[in-house]
Design a protein around this motif. Sequence first.
Motif, PDB file in Angstrom:
ATOM      1  N   LYS A 159      36.668  44.805  48.361  1.00  0.00           N
ATOM      2  CA  LYS A 159      36.417  43.476  47.808  1.00  0.00           C
ATOM      3  C   LYS A 159      35.014  43.437  47.203  1.00  0.00           C
ATOM      4  O   LYS A 159      34.087  44.057  47.725  1.00  0.00           O
ATOM      5  N   PRO A 180      38.739  38.981  41.805  1.00  0.00           N
ATOM      6  CA  PRO A 180      40.097  39.051  42.352  1.00  0.00           C
ATOM      7  C   PRO A 180      40.488  40.490  42.669  1.00  0.00           C
ATOM      8  O   PRO A 180      40.036  41.424  42.007  1.00  0.00           O
ATOM      9  N   GLY A 181      41.299  40.692  43.682  1.00  0.00           N
ATOM     10  CA  GLY A 181      41.812  42.019  44.003  1.00  0.00           C
ATOM     11  C   GLY A 181      40.833  42.861  44.795  1.00  0.00           C
ATOM     12  O   GLY A 181      39.778  42.406  45.241  1.00  0.00           O
ATOM     13  N   THR A 182      41.208  44.126  44.979  1.00  0.00           N
ATOM     14  CA  THR A 182      40.354  45.102  45.644  1.00  0.00           C
ATOM     15  C   THR A 182      40.253  46.344  44.762  1.00  0.00           C
ATOM     16  O   THR A 182      41.104  46.588  43.907  1.00  0.00           O
ATOM     17  N   TYR A 183      39.217  47.162  45.024  1.00  0.00           N
ATOM     18  CA  TYR A 183      38.912  48.270  44.132  1.00  0.00           C
ATOM     19  C   TYR A 183      38.709  49.558  44.915  1.00  0.00           C
ATOM     20  O   TYR A 183      38.375  49.553  46.098  1.00  0.00           O
ATOM     21  N   THR A 198      41.032  51.024  40.006  1.00  0.00           N
ATOM     22  CA  THR A 198      42.125  50.392  40.751  1.00  0.00           C
ATOM     23  C   THR A 198      43.131  51.460  41.139  1.00  0.00           C
ATOM     24  O   THR A 198      43.245  52.502  40.490  1.00  0.00           O
ATOM     25  N   ASP A 200      47.238  52.091  42.753  1.00  0.00           N
ATOM     26  CA  ASP A 200      48.547  51.587  43.154  1.00  0.00           C
ATOM     27  C   ASP A 200      49.127  52.551  44.184  1.00  0.00           C
ATOM     28  O   ASP A 200      49.610  53.634  43.839  1.00  0.00           O
TER      29      ASP A 200
END
Length: 412
Positions: A159, A180-183, A198, A200
């Motif tokens: 975060k 927004p999101g996580t890295y 990022t 997946d």
Amino acid sequence: MSVRSRTRPLVPALLSAALLTAGCAGQEDAESGPENPSSSATPHGYVEGATEAAEQQSRLLLGDPGTGDTRVLDLITGKIHETARRAGVTELTTDGRFGYFHGADGTLVLDSGAWMVDHGDHVHYYRAKIQEVGELPGGPGTSIRSDAGATVVTAADGKADVHSRADLEKGTLGTPARLPGTYAGPVVPYAEHLIALTRDGDAPAKVAVLDRSGKRVAAPESECEDPQGDAVTRRGVVLGCADGALLVREDDGTFTAEKITYGEGVPKKERAARFRHRPDSSTLTAAAGGNAVWVLDVTKRAWTRVETGPVVAANTAGEGSPLLVLETDGALHGYDMSTGEETAVTEPLLTDVPEAASGEAPAPVIEVDRSRAYLNDPAGRRVYEIDYNDALRVARTFDLDVRPSLMAETGR
């Protein structure tokens, strides 16, 4: 504290002042005139609360994890400033002005009061008072990356929060904006955007270009398996990957990602995992296992492996300068980066040298600017200033009242 040996010569400072005045004059003329009649009231480069100088205003941030003592060593005056005590500090990083003392429960932000502003054709150097800014949340694994407009704090869980650089410069942390999101690694400010990785699931990480609010604006084709290490250079952002590095660049608003491979398979323990370089230089260094150093020439898109003795720390000022390597013999060694030949070596400077990968204590570091290198000696309670262009001559020795196990240079 005492300082031994002579200080820097006066001629470069006078020349720097002349060049600074000449470089800014043209811009002042351009900014003055009928459409900007009030510009003469505020001199070009003026920063409220700071003094502009003609030469680099380098300072060393120092930390003693054992006692929690921190210091700032002014390399221009030779004076040492006692600063906030911070127990439990395990790492010290900097963005060129602010020091980040990373601890188990948070990160102390210290304004070193020394920085530079690069206008491309000329540079401004500033000095101001040293002050504590505050403490950021986040324990081990927290990373902090900055540019002129933003400071991004990425936690170990991926975060990220964006702080206004202007707030930090005013002495406050302000209210950050959560991305927004996580890295999958540190979020790096670059070219008025944010460069992020990022992922997946178990797939290799991919580059995402975000605006300052976190909205994705570009996704250049890329893959980065097992990302480790990052650096900002004049050629773009370098991200370390299992097979080499990704170079993310911006050109006229378009972002691209280019892989610079090792050219052969490299065992994980010999990959470049943490880059060291002179700020804005396009030549990066990283340990290549225990007895070698990687040199990445970003301009030439080429890796060179330099065989050395057992490596504790490494760095370089860039093309035309030697590769500097502190080895376990306690001496500083200089190598030609193109041939791998050892060109100079000092007498042993450190008598108690921790292994770089032992994890028992922070390893010494080599900080490099345009004319000098600095090597910390925790056991000896001193810092060496090295003229790397003069056969690694020890130009000055700074004796301290603390063990400088952590060190970072600002003002560059």
